[in-house]
Scaffold this active site. Structure first.
Site, PDB file in Angstrom:
ATOM      1  N   TYR A   1      39.013  52.722  84.403  1.00 28.03           N
ATOM      2  CA  TYR A   1      38.643  54.092  84.771  1.00 28.03           C
ATOM      3  C   TYR A   1      38.839  54.361  86.265  1.00 28.03           C
ATOM      4  CZ  TYR A   1      36.695  54.099  80.101  1.00 28.03           C
ATOM      5  OH  TYR A   1      36.545  54.014  78.736  1.00 28.03           O
TER       6      TYR A   1
ATOM      7  N   TYR B   1      28.714  55.708  72.427  1.00 31.19           N
ATOM      8  CA  TYR B   1      29.962  55.125  72.933  1.00 31.19           C
ATOM      9  C   TYR B   1      30.274  53.903  72.079  1.00 31.19           C
ATOM     10  CZ  TYR B   1      33.314  52.563  75.739  1.00 31.19           C
ATOM     11  OH  TYR B   1      34.423  51.868  76.142  1.00 31.19           O
TER      12      TYR B   1
ATOM     13  N   ASP C   1      26.486  49.213  65.764  1.00 37.16           N
ATOM     14  CA  ASP C   1      27.300  48.725  66.874  1.00 37.16           C
ATOM     15  C   ASP C   1      26.378  48.019  67.864  1.00 37.16           C
ATOM     16  OD1 ASP C   1      28.712  48.331  69.194  1.00 37.16           O
ATOM     17  OD2 ASP C   1      29.550  50.347  69.307  1.00 37.16           O
TER      18      ASP C   1
ATOM     19  N   LYS D   1      30.993  41.278  73.509  1.00 37.81           N
ATOM     20  CA  LYS D   1      30.468  41.043  74.854  1.00 37.81           C
ATOM     21  C   LYS D   1      29.871  39.646  75.043  1.00 37.81           C
ATOM     22  CE  LYS D   1      29.787  45.847  76.322  1.00 37.81           C
ATOM     23  NZ  LYS D   1      30.837  45.877  77.348  1.00 37.81           N
TER      24      LYS D   1
END
Length: 426
Positions: free
Chosen positions: A18, A146, A247, A276
């Site tokens: 980003y 997200y 999630d 992760k």
């Protein structure tokens, strides 16, 4: 002599997450990392408050994980998983079935968290096809969510407030309902489920699954919400034959004070996404688990198989790292560590509430969030954090930390006091 890092080349040629190539944010050159500290090229040592985006839960350069990878490297770094298998993958999947909520029996090993979401979405659609529902190919989710940067995952991220609004006109259209407002410490308001009830009653013939981040919404705003929403939503979904996808890429493996955030709601999702922290932050790896019923229904659809198969699926080095990381979790005292971090974050970040620039402070498990009233200048505030010996990467209005479980009390105090002092000076 160690070759210096060519920061100028990096700035001119290398994308970072980003960032703009026209006016990139500064990237600080790292020489090494050990324990909870990142050492920059100029010798500056920083307490890492980010766990490298939730993942490095045991600290950098951990001897147990190092040794596991080294041992595996001497045997094989990789073999294709099509038609072959190996002990690192089998051992890992055994651990995942044991650790995750009861009933999740089938494991798909993926490359990254975003890919695990893609796999979950495919599972849900193929499951519904196997049940005879050819039109159940849409998803419902809650706003502020997200789920990753790939196209299927982007299509279930918040369509307005997420990082992906640029693509809204070309993404598949899904259903979005208001995110629950009741905080974990509140009395849950059952009226927050009315929108989901109405939607499923009127449009269930088009919906394959509800996907959400349990209890903690991450990059969509670091929002914490009441677990009863998940518990009740699961019951509503079951009424209409709609699957629930959890999630837990960010929240899994102890981060919220439970091994998995679903445990706060005492439910087993139909499909679970992990990533992760699965390898302790060493290598990219993810997993998508489902129930026996979902797996059987997938196998009944026209294809007869789950239509996904990454080249580096079940990479042995990544599986070896994950096995070592999960062994450390299973034999260690992560629960007490996370409890101590939660207490330290609550105590240390409390003074931020007295600042005019701060709108909220919230803590859950090993997650601490200071929400500002205005968007922060990332480059400016990061430079100030570095002066306090801290590595923190804010975004938007949020200054947040998720310390490594092995952080000492003194380092945690330094982390929170550095945040307070930096925000005071804004």
């Amino acid at each position: 002599m160690t070759k210096p890092i060519d920061v100028k080349f990096d700035e001119q040629h290398i994308w970072h997450p980003y960032t703009s190539m026209q006016s990139p944010l500064p990237s600080y050159p790292v020489k090494s990392a050990d324990g909870v500290r990142i050492k920059l090229e100029d010798g500056t040592e920083l307490i890492d408050g980010m766990s490298s985006w939730w993942s490095v839960i045991h600290g950098y350069n951990h001897p147990v994980i190092n040794q596991a990878i080294t041992d595996q490297l001497g045997k094989m770094s990789h073999v294709m998983f099509g038609g072959l298998t190996h002990s690192p993958a089998i051992d890992l999947c055994k651990k995942l079935v044991e650790l995750t909520p009861q009933g999740l029996e089938k494991v798909f090993l993926a490359d990254s968290g975003s890919v695990s979401v893609e796999v979950a979405l495919k599972m849900a659609i193929q499951c519904q096809l196997g049940r005879g529902y050819k039109n159940r190919n849409k998803f419902v989710t809650i706003k502020h969510g997200y789920h990753g940067d790939t196209f299927g995952a982007m299509a279930v991220c918040d369509p307005v407030n997420s990082m992906h609004s640029l693509y809204s006109d070309i993404l598949p259209k899904n259903y979005f309902i208001d995110a629950p407002k009741s905080k974990p410490s509140d009395t849950f308001d059952l009226a927050e489920l009315d929108e989901l009830k109405t939607l499923l009653q009127n449009s269930n013939e088009h919906i394959a699954a509800l996907i959400l981040e349990p209890v903690v919404q991450g990059a969509g705003g670091m929002r914490f919400y009441h677990p009863d929403f998940i518990r009740e939503a699961k019951l509503i979904c079951e009424q209409y034959g709609i699957l629930l996808i959890a999630d837990e890429i960010a929240t899994g493996f102890g981060r919220t004070g439970k091994m998995f955030a679903c445990e706060h709601a005492q439910i087993t999702p139909d499909i679970l996404c992990l990533g992760k922290a699965i390898t302790g932050g060493y290598m990219t790896l993810a997993a998508t688990l489902c129930t026996d019923k979902v797996a059987l229904d997938i196998s009944q659809c026209e294809a007869g198989v789950l239509m996904h198969g990454p080249t580096f699926m079940a990479n042995p080095l990544a599986c070896a790292a994950a096995n070592a990381s999960l062994n450390l979790l299973m034999t260690g005292d992560w629960f007490a560590q996370v409890q101590q971090i939660e207490l330290g974050l609550r105590r240390g970040l409390q003074p931020c509430l007295e600042l005019e620039t701060v709108s909220d402070v919230r803590v859950l498990g090993a997650i601490g969030v200071v929400e500002m009233k205005q968007v922060v200048d990332v480059a400016k505030i990061q430079k100030q954090f570095i002066e306090y010996g801290l590595w923190i990467r804010p975004f938007g209005k949020l200054v947040y930390v998720m310390p490594q479980y092995v952080i000492s009390e003194q380092d945690l105090t330094n982390l929170t006091s550095g945040i307070v002092n930096t925000l005071k000076a804004l």
